[in-house]
Scaffold this motif. Structure first.
Motif, PDB file in Angstrom:
ATOM      1  N   ARG A 332       1.101  -1.639  -0.435  1.00 41.29           N
ATOM      2  CA  ARG A 332       0.241  -0.080  -0.268  1.00 41.29           C
ATOM      3  C   ARG A 332       0.938   1.230   0.203  1.00 41.29           C
ATOM      4  NH1 ARG A 332      -5.247  -1.348   0.913  1.00 41.29           N
ATOM      5  NH2 ARG A 332      -5.754  -2.817   2.301  1.00 41.29           N
ATOM      6  N   GLY A 333       0.356   2.403  -0.741  1.00 36.74           N
ATOM      7  CA  GLY A 333       1.031   3.967  -0.520  1.00 36.74           C
ATOM      8  C   GLY A 333       0.605   4.394   0.873  1.00 36.74           C
ATOM      9  N   VAL A 334       1.006   5.192   1.011  1.00 34.38           N
ATOM     10  CA  VAL A 334      -0.057   6.319   1.574  1.00 34.38           C
ATOM     11  C   VAL A 334      -1.239   6.892   0.833  1.00 34.38           C
ATOM     12  CG1 VAL A 334       0.027   8.362   2.355  1.00 34.38           C
ATOM     13  CG2 VAL A 334       2.460   7.566   2.099  1.00 34.38           C
ATOM     14  N   PRO A 335      -2.318   6.572   2.484  1.00 28.42           N
ATOM     15  CA  PRO A 335      -3.725   6.943   1.632  1.00 28.42           C
ATOM     16  C   PRO A 335      -4.257   8.408   1.456  1.00 28.42           C
ATOM     17  CG  PRO A 335      -3.897   6.474   4.815  1.00 28.42           C
ATOM     18  CD  PRO A 335      -1.757   6.278   3.514  1.00 28.42           C
ATOM     19  N   LEU A 336      -4.544   8.861   0.498  1.00 29.35           N
ATOM     20  CA  LEU A 336      -4.036  10.599  -0.036  1.00 29.35           C
ATOM     21  C   LEU A 336      -5.612   9.918  -0.142  1.00 29.35           C
ATOM     22  CD1 LEU A 336      -1.270  10.266  -2.356  1.00 29.35           C
ATOM     23  CD2 LEU A 336      -1.677  12.175  -0.159  1.00 29.35           C
ATOM     24  N   PHE A 337      -6.203  11.502  -0.223  1.00 34.39           N
ATOM     25  CA  PHE A 337      -7.231  12.038  -1.074  1.00 34.39           C
ATOM     26  C   PHE A 337      -7.312  12.929  -1.373  1.00 34.39           C
ATOM     27  CE2 PHE A 337      -6.505  14.479   3.618  1.00 34.39           C
ATOM     28  CZ  PHE A 337      -7.351  15.579   3.043  1.00 34.39           C
ATOM     29  N   PHE A 338      -8.367  12.784  -2.495  1.00 32.36           N
ATOM     30  CA  PHE A 338      -7.738  13.832  -3.859  1.00 32.36           C
ATOM     31  C   PHE A 338      -9.177  14.933  -4.204  1.00 32.36           C
ATOM     32  CE2 PHE A 338      -8.946  13.758  -8.536  1.00 32.36           C
ATOM     33  CZ  PHE A 338      -7.721  14.833  -9.091  1.00 32.36           C
ATOM     34  N   VAL A 339      -9.001  16.251  -4.699  1.00 29.53           N
ATOM     35  CA  VAL A 339     -10.102  16.556  -4.634  1.00 29.53           C
ATOM     36  C   VAL A 339     -10.030  17.176  -6.110  1.00 29.53           C
ATOM     37  CG1 VAL A 339      -9.615  18.629  -2.983  1.00 29.53           C
ATOM     38  CG2 VAL A 339     -11.788  18.197  -3.906  1.00 29.53           C
ATOM     39  N   ARG A 340     -10.708  17.825  -6.956  1.00 33.24           N
ATOM     40  CA  ARG A 340     -10.180  18.726  -8.193  1.00 33.24           C
ATOM     41  C   ARG A 340     -11.744  19.306  -8.551  1.00 33.24           C
ATOM     42  NH1 ARG A 340     -10.598  16.105 -14.310  1.00 33.24           N
ATOM     43  NH2 ARG A 340     -13.078  16.113 -14.763  1.00 33.24           N
ATOM     44  N   VAL A 341     -11.246  21.118  -7.961  1.00 34.06           N
ATOM     45  CA  VAL A 341     -12.209  22.112  -7.935  1.00 34.06           C
ATOM     46  C   VAL A 341     -11.919  22.633  -9.029  1.00 34.06           C
ATOM     47  CG1 VAL A 341     -13.154  23.593  -6.781  1.00 34.06           C
ATOM     48  CG2 VAL A 341     -12.058  21.581  -5.423  1.00 34.06           C
ATOM     49  N   ASP A 342     -12.917  23.629 -10.040  1.00 36.79           N
ATOM     50  CA  ASP A 342     -13.198  24.589 -10.797  1.00 36.79           C
ATOM     51  C   ASP A 342     -13.096  26.132  -9.927  1.00 36.79           C
ATOM     52  OD1 ASP A 342     -15.794  25.727 -10.787  1.00 36.79           O
ATOM     53  OD2 ASP A 342     -15.909  24.696 -12.253  1.00 36.79           O
ATOM     54  N   ILE A 343     -13.016  26.797 -11.458  1.00 33.84           N
ATOM     55  CA  ILE A 343     -12.632  28.169 -10.622  1.00 33.84           C
ATOM     56  C   ILE A 343     -14.443  28.987  -9.799  1.00 33.84           C
ATOM     57  CG2 ILE A 343     -13.334  29.699 -12.635  1.00 33.84           C
ATOM     58  CD1 ILE A 343     -10.793  31.472 -11.745  1.00 33.84           C
ATOM     59  N   ALA A 344     -15.166  27.928 -10.169  1.00 32.75           N
ATOM     60  CA  ALA A 344     -16.074  29.169  -9.470  1.00 32.75           C
ATOM     61  C   ALA A 344     -16.824  28.111  -7.883  1.00 32.75           C
ATOM     62  CB  ALA A 344     -17.186  28.372 -11.143  1.00 32.75           C
ATOM     63  N   GLY A 345     -15.579  26.848  -7.812  1.00 35.34           N
ATOM     64  CA  GLY A 345     -15.192  25.955  -6.067  1.00 35.34           C
ATOM     65  C   GLY A 345     -16.365  25.109  -6.569  1.00 35.34           C
ATOM     66  N   ASN A 346     -16.649  24.762  -8.195  1.00 34.23           N
ATOM     67  CA  ASN A 346     -17.511  23.494  -8.515  1.00 34.23           C
ATOM     68  C   ASN A 346     -16.372  21.811  -8.432  1.00 34.23           C
ATOM     69  OD1 ASN A 346     -19.992  24.331  -8.846  1.00 34.23           O
ATOM     70  ND2 ASN A 346     -18.815  24.889 -10.747  1.00 34.23           N
ATOM     71  N   ILE A 347     -16.748  21.221  -7.248  1.00 35.31           N
ATOM     72  CA  ILE A 347     -16.307  19.601  -7.427  1.00 35.31           C
ATOM     73  C   ILE A 347     -16.089  18.463  -8.139  1.00 35.31           C
ATOM     74  CG2 ILE A 347     -15.267  17.937  -5.959  1.00 35.31           C
ATOM     75  CD1 ILE A 347     -15.980  19.328  -3.728  1.00 35.31           C
ATOM     76  N   SER A 348     -15.654  18.803  -9.492  1.00 38.31           N
ATOM     77  CA  SER A 348     -16.105  17.471 -10.456  1.00 38.31           C
ATOM     78  C   SER A 348     -15.276  16.302 -10.175  1.00 38.31           C
ATOM     79  CB  SER A 348     -14.519  17.782 -11.526  1.00 38.31           C
ATOM     80  OG  SER A 348     -14.084  18.601 -11.393  1.00 38.31           O
ATOM     81  N   LYS A 349     -14.129  16.128  -9.356  1.00 34.96           N
ATOM     82  CA  LYS A 349     -14.235  14.804  -8.491  1.00 34.96           C
ATOM     83  C   LYS A 349     -13.631  14.725  -7.286  1.00 34.96           C
ATOM     84  CE  LYS A 349     -11.965  12.647 -13.273  1.00 34.96           C
ATOM     85  NZ  LYS A 349     -10.812  12.535 -14.382  1.00 34.96           N
ATOM     86  N   ARG A 350     -13.901  13.826  -6.660  1.00 32.95           N
ATOM     87  CA  ARG A 350     -13.231  13.524  -5.527  1.00 32.95           C
ATOM     88  C   ARG A 350     -13.261  12.001  -4.777  1.00 32.95           C
ATOM     89  NH1 ARG A 350     -18.831  15.855  -5.324  1.00 32.95           N
ATOM     90  NH2 ARG A 350     -20.042  14.655  -4.390  1.00 32.95           N
ATOM     91  N   PHE A 351     -12.445  11.798  -4.310  1.00 33.02           N
ATOM     92  CA  PHE A 351     -11.875  10.953  -4.072  1.00 33.02           C
ATOM     93  C   PHE A 351     -11.386  10.456  -2.084  1.00 33.02           C
ATOM     94  CE2 PHE A 351      -9.137   6.735  -2.733  1.00 33.02           C
ATOM     95  CZ  PHE A 351     -10.540   5.813  -2.766  1.00 33.02           C
ATOM     96  N   SER A 352     -11.999   9.333  -1.329  1.00 33.43           N
ATOM     97  CA  SER A 352     -10.910   9.856  -0.128  1.00 33.43           C
ATOM     98  C   SER A 352     -11.175   8.579   0.085  1.00 33.43           C
ATOM     99  CB  SER A 352     -11.403  10.672   1.082  1.00 33.43           C
ATOM    100  OG  SER A 352     -10.792   9.422   2.194  1.00 33.43           O
ATOM    101  N   GLN A 353      -9.351   8.318   0.789  1.00 36.23           N
ATOM    102  CA  GLN A 353      -9.289   6.311   1.864  1.00 36.23           C
ATOM    103  C   GLN A 353      -9.593   6.318   3.161  1.00 36.23           C
ATOM    104  OE1 GLN A 353      -6.262   4.384  -0.740  1.00 36.23           O
ATOM    105  NE2 GLN A 353      -5.838   5.594  -2.049  1.00 36.23           N
ATOM    106  N   GLY A 354      -9.171   7.804   3.553  1.00 29.44           N
ATOM    107  CA  GLY A 354      -8.944   8.218   4.832  1.00 29.44           C
ATOM    108  C   GLY A 354     -10.681   7.919   5.897  1.00 29.44           C
TER     109      GLY A 354
END
Length: 483
Positions: A332-354
């Motif tokens: 296993r690698g480090v359990p990372l969370f990930f988010v992608r946000v546009d300039i208007a603050g909209n979340i288009s991708k998100r994922f969390s392992q922890g």
């Protein structure tokens, strides 16, 4: 008056008057703490606390005192459970679209008694669902109401749920990608050249790079009949490699991908297609960044996104995505969370392992440095943050620009943010740049209880307001105290 109270203090079955949730709602509405209300009623705080938790019945004396002190109609507290609302909610929860599990009527009565507003909201939501289902049946010819509901569910949400359930790791695709990586000898061969040759030799397909004015509004198009994979000239080298790797995944591992899609048991055609595309993207990333080799490099380079992108000839965003898939049980690698946000603050991708969680709807906390990254292109902003539950995380964010930009049509810009529990921080190079105390943040303003936050844009859902024209705090909102 006393006689009526004595009568009301027990219901027709001789049961004691247990009205804790109603009492608590009244106190919250009045903006009182338990201590303050107990003092005004002449009772102990512990007794009031027990009544609010339905561990003690309310006496006629206390009920009278409530009426006199706060000038309320006793029927607001003593009226029986709304039988009509119980019936409506019970019927709604028996809808076949909710599956085979049935909620007992006794539990429905508990919900209505404890929170009638929530029960009414659920009934109204079911009414809206029924209206939508009927409209879909008329417009699309659906055979069953349940089918109509499933068709109405966003495909992105359905696929995201699959990703969460699998921890964003698909072992069979990862191992297939590692095998092909070795077969093509991508460690020593320029990947773009090797991938183009694979398409030509195994799939009789020519990869062509076409002018963007020919491929209008399109970056990739696979024409099976003519044996051509057309890529737009707007794609940089890293994206060209990725698009070809994606297509190889669709051609060589379609059966495997379809088995995963079938096992996910998604209800709609769109969600199945989106999951199939997501899995092919997963294979493409795994082919260019094979698990074992990539994990070893990530640990050596301390999860430096830019260094990893240079080593594997991929983009920063592709590396960020790949880092969230390192969940092989024995490595296993480090359990990372990930988010992608546009300039208007909209979340288009998100994922969390922890433990870090993103809200299903809405944006992210304005105090999180992820927003500032739009003003700092090509530089990672590092920040430690503390959530309301007390957990602290290392986070870093940077701006990325997607392929496809021209002067007339600039490319999309996003900010990608990653992070991990502070316990893993030393394994990431970004921890070397931490300074200061953790920034208190929340999921978003609707769900955050940090009432004094100067960046608050909305009051938290369900929290009573208590405006005071005499004072202005750090936040533009004022709230009733909680016990």
């Amino acid at each position: 008056m006393a006689n009526s109270v004595n009568t009301r203090s027990e219901n027709t079955r001789g049961e004691k008057l247990l009205i804790g949730p109603r009492l608590r709602r009244l106190r919250t509405k009045l903006g009182l703490t338990q201590t303050r209300m107990a003092e005004e009623l002449g009772i102990s705080g512990s007794y009031l606390n027990l009544m609010e938790r339905n561990q003690r019945a309310m006496s006629a004396k206390v009920l009278l005192k409530l009426s006199e002190t706060y000038d309320i109609d006793l029927s607001e507290l003593t009226s029986g459970t709304d039988r009509q609302l119980v019936g409506e909610l019970f019927d709604a929860l028996r809808d076949p679209a909710l599956g085979k599990d049935r909620v007992p009527k006794s539990e429905v009565e508990d919900v209505v008694g404890a929170s009638p507003a929530t029960a009414r909201a659920l009934v109204n939501l079911h009414h809206r669902y029924t209206e939508l289902s009927r409209r879909l049946v008329r417009e699309e010819g659906a055979d069953e109401t349940a089918t109509a509901l499933q068709e109405a569910a966003p495909a992105t949400d359905l696929v995201r749920d699959v990703i969460y359930r699998t921890h964003n790791y698909f072992d069979v695709l990862d191992r297939a990608a590692e095998a092909l990586y070795s077969t093509l000898d991508l460690r020593r061969t320029e990947p773009l050249t090797a991938l183009i040759a694979r398409m030509k030799e195994k799939h009789k397909t020519i990869v062509r790079i076409l002018p963007h004015d020919v491929m209008v509004d399109m970056l990739r198009y696979y024409d099976r009949h003519s044996g051509r994979l057309n890529l737009s000239e707007l794609l940089p080298a890293s994206s060209r490699r990725f698009q070809i790797a994606f297509q190889i995944g669709m051609l060589e591992h379609r059966t495997t991908i379809d088995k995963i899609v079938a096992k996910a048991d998604l209800p709609t055609v769109d969600s199945k297609r989106l999951l199939r595309t997501t899995l092919a993207n997963y294979f493409g990333a795994a082919l260019l960044m094979p698990y074992g080799t990539f994990l070893k490099a990530a640990e050596e380079l301390r999860y430096d996104i830019d260094a990893l992108a240079h080593r594997f000839g991929t983009s920063a965003e592709q590396v960020a995505h790949r880092l969230t898939t390192l969940s092989r049980p024995e490595a296993r690698g480090v359990p990372l969370f990930f988010v992608r946000v546009d300039i208007a603050g909209n979340i288009s991708k998100r994922f969390s392992q922890g433990r870090f969680t993103f809200p299903r709807f809405g944006g992210v906390c304005p105090r999180w440095a992820i927003h500032e990254a739009f003003a700092s292109p090509e530089r990672a902003l590092v920040q430690s943050v503390e959530m309301p539950d007390g957990n602290t995380y290392l986070t870093f964010a940077r701006r990325v620009t997607r392929a496809g930009g021209t002067t007339a049509h600039p490319a999309q810009s996003f900010v990608i943010g990653l992070g991990c529990d502070i316990a893993h921080a030393s394994r990431l190079i970004y921890s070397d740049h931490l300074s200061g105390d953790p920034m208190p943040i929340g999921p978003n303003c609707y769900l955050c209880d940090r009432t004094a936050c100067p960046q608050r844009a909305h009051p938290p859902l369900g929290r009573a307001m208590a405006h005071d024209e005499r004072a202005r705090g750090l936040s533009q909102f004022a709230f009733a105290p909680e016990s």
